[in-house]
Design a protein around this motif. Structure first.
Motif, PDB file in Angstrom:
ATOM      1  N   ASN A 192      -4.953   2.612  -1.125  1.00  0.00           N
ATOM      2  CA  ASN A 192      -4.380   1.311  -0.822  1.00  0.00           C
ATOM      3  C   ASN A 192      -4.834   0.912   0.576  1.00  0.00           C
ATOM      4  OD1 ASN A 192      -2.845   1.097  -3.248  1.00  0.00           O
ATOM      5  ND2 ASN A 192      -1.352   2.541  -2.381  1.00  0.00           N
ATOM      6  N   VAL A 193      -5.415  -0.246   0.692  1.00  0.00           N
ATOM      7  CA  VAL A 193      -5.956  -0.710   1.969  1.00  0.00           C
ATOM      8  C   VAL A 193      -5.273  -2.014   2.348  1.00  0.00           C
ATOM      9  CG1 VAL A 193      -8.015  -1.418   3.228  1.00  0.00           C
ATOM     10  CG2 VAL A 193      -8.178   0.360   1.460  1.00  0.00           C
ATOM     11  N   SER A 194      -4.729  -2.032   3.565  1.00  0.00           N
ATOM     12  CA  SER A 194      -4.089  -3.239   4.088  1.00  0.00           C
ATOM     13  C   SER A 194      -4.853  -3.681   5.333  1.00  0.00           C
ATOM     14  CB  SER A 194      -2.625  -2.963   4.446  1.00  0.00           C
ATOM     15  OG  SER A 194      -2.055  -4.092   5.070  1.00  0.00           O
ATOM     16  N   ILE A 249     -11.081  -6.861   0.814  1.00  0.00           N
ATOM     17  CA  ILE A 249     -12.250  -6.037   1.139  1.00  0.00           C
ATOM     18  C   ILE A 249     -13.217  -5.990  -0.038  1.00  0.00           C
ATOM     19  CG2 ILE A 249     -10.927  -4.527   2.692  1.00  0.00           C
ATOM     20  CD1 ILE A 249     -11.004  -2.423   0.395  1.00  0.00           C
ATOM     21  N   THR A 250     -14.432  -5.549   0.251  1.00  0.00           N
ATOM     22  CA  THR A 250     -15.357  -5.035  -0.751  1.00  0.00           C
ATOM     23  C   THR A 250     -15.689  -3.619  -0.315  1.00  0.00           C
ATOM     24  OG1 THR A 250     -17.332  -5.839   0.400  1.00  0.00           O
ATOM     25  CG2 THR A 250     -16.315  -7.321  -1.226  1.00  0.00           C
ATOM     26  N   ALA A 251     -16.207  -2.809  -1.227  1.00  0.00           N
ATOM     27  CA  ALA A 251     -16.465  -1.415  -0.880  1.00  0.00           C
ATOM     28  C   ALA A 251     -17.658  -0.875  -1.658  1.00  0.00           C
ATOM     29  CB  ALA A 251     -15.227  -0.562  -1.174  1.00  0.00           C
ATOM     30  N   THR A 252     -18.375   0.053  -1.031  1.00  0.00           N
ATOM     31  CA  THR A 252     -19.484   0.767  -1.684  1.00  0.00           C
ATOM     32  C   THR A 252     -19.335   2.252  -1.397  1.00  0.00           C
ATOM     33  OG1 THR A 252     -20.916   0.423   0.258  1.00  0.00           O
ATOM     34  CG2 THR A 252     -21.087  -1.181  -1.550  1.00  0.00           C
ATOM     35  N   ALA A 253     -19.757   3.078  -2.363  1.00  0.00           N
ATOM     36  CA  ALA A 253     -19.632   4.537  -2.220  1.00  0.00           C
ATOM     37  C   ALA A 253     -21.015   5.170  -2.227  1.00  0.00           C
ATOM     38  CB  ALA A 253     -18.780   5.105  -3.346  1.00  0.00           C
ATOM     39  N   ASP A 254     -21.177   6.246  -1.461  1.00  0.00           N
ATOM     40  CA  ASP A 254     -22.421   6.999  -1.483  1.00  0.00           C
ATOM     41  C   ASP A 254     -22.179   8.370  -2.108  1.00  0.00           C
ATOM     42  OD1 ASP A 254     -21.291   8.673   0.468  1.00  0.00           O
ATOM     43  OD2 ASP A 254     -22.229   7.586   2.128  1.00  0.00           O
ATOM     44  N   ALA A 255     -23.175   9.252  -2.001  1.00  0.00           N
ATOM     45  CA  ALA A 255     -23.101  10.550  -2.679  1.00  0.00           C
ATOM     46  C   ALA A 255     -22.000  11.450  -2.135  1.00  0.00           C
ATOM     47  CB  ALA A 255     -24.451  11.253  -2.567  1.00  0.00           C
ATOM     48  N   GLU A 256     -21.518  11.174  -0.922  1.00  0.00           N
ATOM     49  CA  GLU A 256     -20.494  12.035  -0.321  1.00  0.00           C
ATOM     50  C   GLU A 256     -19.075  11.637  -0.733  1.00  0.00           C
ATOM     51  OE1 GLU A 256     -20.995  12.071   3.872  1.00  0.00           O
ATOM     52  OE2 GLU A 256     -22.951  13.074   3.812  1.00  0.00           O
ATOM     53  N   LEU A 310     -14.554  -5.571   5.438  1.00  0.00           N
ATOM     54  CA  LEU A 310     -13.339  -6.369   5.551  1.00  0.00           C
ATOM     55  C   LEU A 310     -13.682  -7.847   5.399  1.00  0.00           C
ATOM     56  CD1 LEU A 310     -11.634  -4.569   8.574  1.00  0.00           C
ATOM     57  CD2 LEU A 310     -11.798  -3.852   6.174  1.00  0.00           C
ATOM     58  N   GLN A 311     -12.952  -8.538   4.514  1.00  0.00           N
ATOM     59  CA  GLN A 311     -13.233  -9.936   4.223  1.00  0.00           C
ATOM     60  C   GLN A 311     -12.149 -10.873   4.763  1.00  0.00           C
ATOM     61  OE1 GLN A 311     -16.187 -10.738   2.510  1.00  0.00           O
ATOM     62  NE2 GLN A 311     -16.553  -8.563   2.844  1.00  0.00           N
ATOM     63  N   GLU A 312     -10.906 -10.452   4.649  1.00  0.00           N
ATOM     64  CA  GLU A 312      -9.795 -11.292   5.089  1.00  0.00           C
ATOM     65  C   GLU A 312      -8.554 -10.418   5.232  1.00  0.00           C
ATOM     66  OE1 GLU A 312      -7.995 -12.987   0.956  1.00  0.00           O
ATOM     67  OE2 GLU A 312      -9.865 -13.923   1.639  1.00  0.00           O
ATOM     68  N   GLU A 313      -7.546 -10.954   5.878  1.00  0.00           N
ATOM     69  CA  GLU A 313      -6.287 -10.224   5.995  1.00  0.00           C
ATOM     70  C   GLU A 313      -5.595 -10.192   4.634  1.00  0.00           C
ATOM     71  OE1 GLU A 313      -4.007 -12.056   9.062  1.00  0.00           O
ATOM     72  OE2 GLU A 313      -5.492 -11.629  10.636  1.00  0.00           O
ATOM     73  N   GLY A 314      -5.030  -9.028   4.291  1.00  0.00           N
ATOM     74  CA  GLY A 314      -4.363  -8.920   3.003  1.00  0.00           C
ATOM     75  C   GLY A 314      -4.426  -7.511   2.453  1.00  0.00           C
TER      76      GLY A 314
END
Length: 448
Positions: free
Chosen positions: A96-98, A82-89, A240-244
């Protein structure tokens, strides 16, 4: 008196050369005015450099005067799933992300037809597109439409829910449909015509159902119709980019705060360096900066020193409390360990120090107010520029008056030289006449 058309003809004297020398001597009176104009222009340029350095310092203070800076969060992702971005909330935390499956689009193709560009319909009719969990959509098909025309009609319909292409399987041409959205509900299942069907859906061989994404966040199973998952973690968007497997850490963005503080110190030191160059003096060469001894730059230095050495209310009250010290040469220096400790462990107090309870009470606000005053229409720097501009205008008027006076003086000399030339010419004529008479008398006496 005879009229002289060119100076020196009557007298034989180089009066034009003499007049040129007198003009050059008179024009020397303009040199000090020109030099003063150049001095004032150099000062205006120097004030411009000072303005730019002050504005850059003010910009760095503005960045620190924003409470949102001290509340910003950074997102650190481990793993390729995955990649991820966060906002003010978002809230600080570790997850852990599967990723078990990615969301996919449904696809379906038609039976084959012999040609792609020849008409395969007779009358106008409607094509109905059926989806697994979404309302069916209708597309108008014109009479005498080819396979290409049907494709174009589907793609032109914004609500069709699918994108259409044509595939040649080696024998025939097929209409291939792909759901525009991922997920099971948006998956294309079948299609039909309300009139004579030019072809049918090949559901036995080409139907591939769209799927929802399946993932697990800290042990909690989550499904999503898209690969962009919002809300699974508060204030965080997971792509989500790929399984893993991946990890996501949401933490205070200490790097952004440190960069802002460092930029503030660098901008001040650049300003100090600019002022040093503008007021420099080389004892060996005698070269001096354009603003050496200038009252405006002394005022700027005094105001800067007063604000930076002053304090604010709070746990951190002085720059030295967060690891920033004023060196003997007037520049600022950062103690990295002390500053990093303040950023990492007490950003609330750091925010209170720079921002304060209002835009003007914190250190950054005080700097911003001070610079605004210096650069305002009635401020010290702007006033100095205006004064230099007025001096140039006054010197220009003085130059014009002096130039006119010189022209009048040279004109007077020219008239006087003309008169002198005429007198000498007349005297030369009289002398010649008398010599002739004396010679004639001598000759007559000699004969007698």
């Amino acid at each position: 008196m005879a009229s002289i058309s060119s100076l020196g003809i009557g007298s034989g004297l180089d009066l034009n050369g003499l007049l040129d020398q007198l003009k050059e001597a008179e024009e020397e009176k303009l040199v000090p005015i020109i030099e003063q104009q150049e001095t004032q222009k150099a000062k205006i340029s120097a004030y411009g450099q000072l303005q730019s350095a002050l504005s850059a310092f003010q910009d760095s203070a503005d960045a620190l005067n924003d409470s949102a800076l001290y509340e910003s969060l950074s997102t650190n992702v481990g793993g390729e799933a995955i990649t991820a971005t966060a906002d003010a909330e978002a809230q600080p935390g570790s997850y852990n992300v599967s990723v078990e499956t990615l969301a996919t689009r449904g696809t379906l193709a038609s039976d084959g037809v012999a040609t792609a560009d020849e008409a395969i319909t007779t009358d106008p009719q409607k094509l109905t597109l059926n989806f697994a969990g979404s309302p069916s959509q209708e597309v108008d098909i014109a009479a005498d439409s080819s396979l290409e025309d049907i494709r174009d009609a589907i793609n032109a319909n914004e609500d069709a829910g699918v994108n259409a292409t044509i595939v040649n399987d080696g024998t025939d041409f097929r209409l291939a449909l792909s759901s525009r959205e991922t997920g099971a509900a948006a998956s294309i299942e079948s299609f039909s015509f309300d009139g004579t069907a030019p072809f049918s859906a090949d559901t036995d061989n080409t139907l591939q159902s769209g799927t929802d994404a399946a993932l697990n966040v800290n042990g909690i199973a989550i499904t999503s119709s898209t690969n962009q998952v919002e809300g699974a973690i508060q204030g965080v968007t997971l792509n989500l980019q790929e399984e893993g497997e991946s990890t996501v850490k949401i933490e205070q963005d200490t790097l952004a705060v440190r960069e802002a503080v460092t930029s503030f110190v660098d901008a001040y030191n650049d300003l100090k360096g600019t002022m040093g160059e503008l007021t420099s003096f080389d004892a060996e060469t005698g070269a001096a900066g354009e603003l050496l001894g200038d009252s405006a730059i002394r005022t700027v230095e005094s105001r800067m020193r007063s604000v930076l050495s002053g304090g604010v209310e709070g746990e951190f009250s002085m720059l030295s409390d967060i690891g920033i010290s004023l060196k003997t040469d007037g520049t600022l220096e950062i103690d990295s360990d002390e500053l990093d400790n303040a950023i990492a462990n007490n950003q609330d107090a750091l925010s209170a120090f720079f921002v304060g309870s209002s835009d003007e009470t914190g250190m950054a606000g005080q700097v911003n107010t001070m610079v605004e005053q210096l650069l305002s229409a009635n401020g010290t720097v702007t006033g100095a520029i205006t004064g230099a501009e007025n001096s140039i205008e006054s010197l220009g008027e003085r130059y014009t008056r002096m130039e006119q006076s010189i022209d009048q003086t040279i004109s007077r000399y020219r008239t006087q030289f003309g008169q002198l030339d005429g007198i000498i010419a007349q005297m030369n004529q009289t002398s010649s006449y008398l010599n002739q008479q004396f010679d004639a008398l001598d000759a007559q006496l000699g004969r007698d």
